[in-house]
Design a protein around this motif. Sequence first.
Motif, mmCIF file in Angstrom:
data_model
loop_
_atom_site.group_PDB
_atom_site.id
_atom_site.type_symbol
_atom_site.label_atom_id
_atom_site.label_comp_id
_atom_site.label_asym_id
_atom_site.label_seq_id
_atom_site.Cartn_x
_atom_site.Cartn_y
_atom_site.Cartn_z
ATOM 1 N N GLY A 88 0.797 -1.219 0.000
ATOM 2 C CA GLY A 88 0.000 0.000 0.000
ATOM 3 C C GLY A 88 0.831 1.272 0.000
ATOM 4 O O GLY A 88 0.342 2.327 -0.385
ATOM 5 N N GLU A 89 2.091 1.178 0.425
ATOM 6 C CA GLU A 89 2.942 2.365 0.444
ATOM 7 C C GLU A 89 3.373 2.727 -0.973
ATOM 8 O O GLU A 89 3.437 1.870 -1.857
ATOM 9 N N ILE A 90 3.679 3.994 -1.162
ATOM 10 C CA ILE A 90 4.179 4.495 -2.442
ATOM 11 C C ILE A 90 5.616 4.954 -2.239
ATOM 12 O O ILE A 90 5.912 5.668 -1.276
ATOM 13 N N VAL A 91 6.509 4.505 -3.121
ATOM 14 C CA VAL A 91 7.898 4.956 -3.090
ATOM 15 C C VAL A 91 8.124 5.852 -4.304
ATOM 16 O O VAL A 91 7.619 5.577 -5.386
ATOM 17 N N THR A 92 8.845 6.925 -4.088
ATOM 18 C CA THR A 92 9.161 7.859 -5.166
ATOM 19 C C THR A 92 10.671 7.979 -5.261
ATOM 20 O O THR A 92 11.340 8.216 -4.253
#
Length: 144
Positions: A88-92
């Motif tokens: 569910g986390e977003i990495v940029t």
Amino acid sequence: MVISSAAAILDKPYVSDLRRELGNATTVARLEVPGDVITINTSVRLRDLDPSKTETLTLVDPEETCVAEGKLSILSLLGAELLGRRVGEIVTLKVCRRELSKRIEKVTFQPERVGAFNLQRVAIFTPLTMSDLDCPCRFESTGD
């Protein structure tokens, strides 16, 4: 002066960030690691947010890295960012002056979840040698 590839990898800012994160991490017994947390040897499905496409990767020790097999080093930019993250986390990531965003969609395999502790390696920061970086699988530049 020539700097070895191993030294160049270990000098990357994101590797220093990973070391700092691991230094601040809480130790958890293997049986208590939540099933949606990315650990070493975890396979994970990611979705690029622009454009929308999915890929499945496995986080591995640097000497096991092989792009053609979807094996991503924990010391790579993306690997270091994914380690310890949850579904569910977003990495940029900033790559070549642009940002890439990926959402962690699913942990498809996690050693702790199935009791495959023989896959775990304890020494993450063992000094690398040039042979650790040899792999028949290489990124090819597409000129992008």
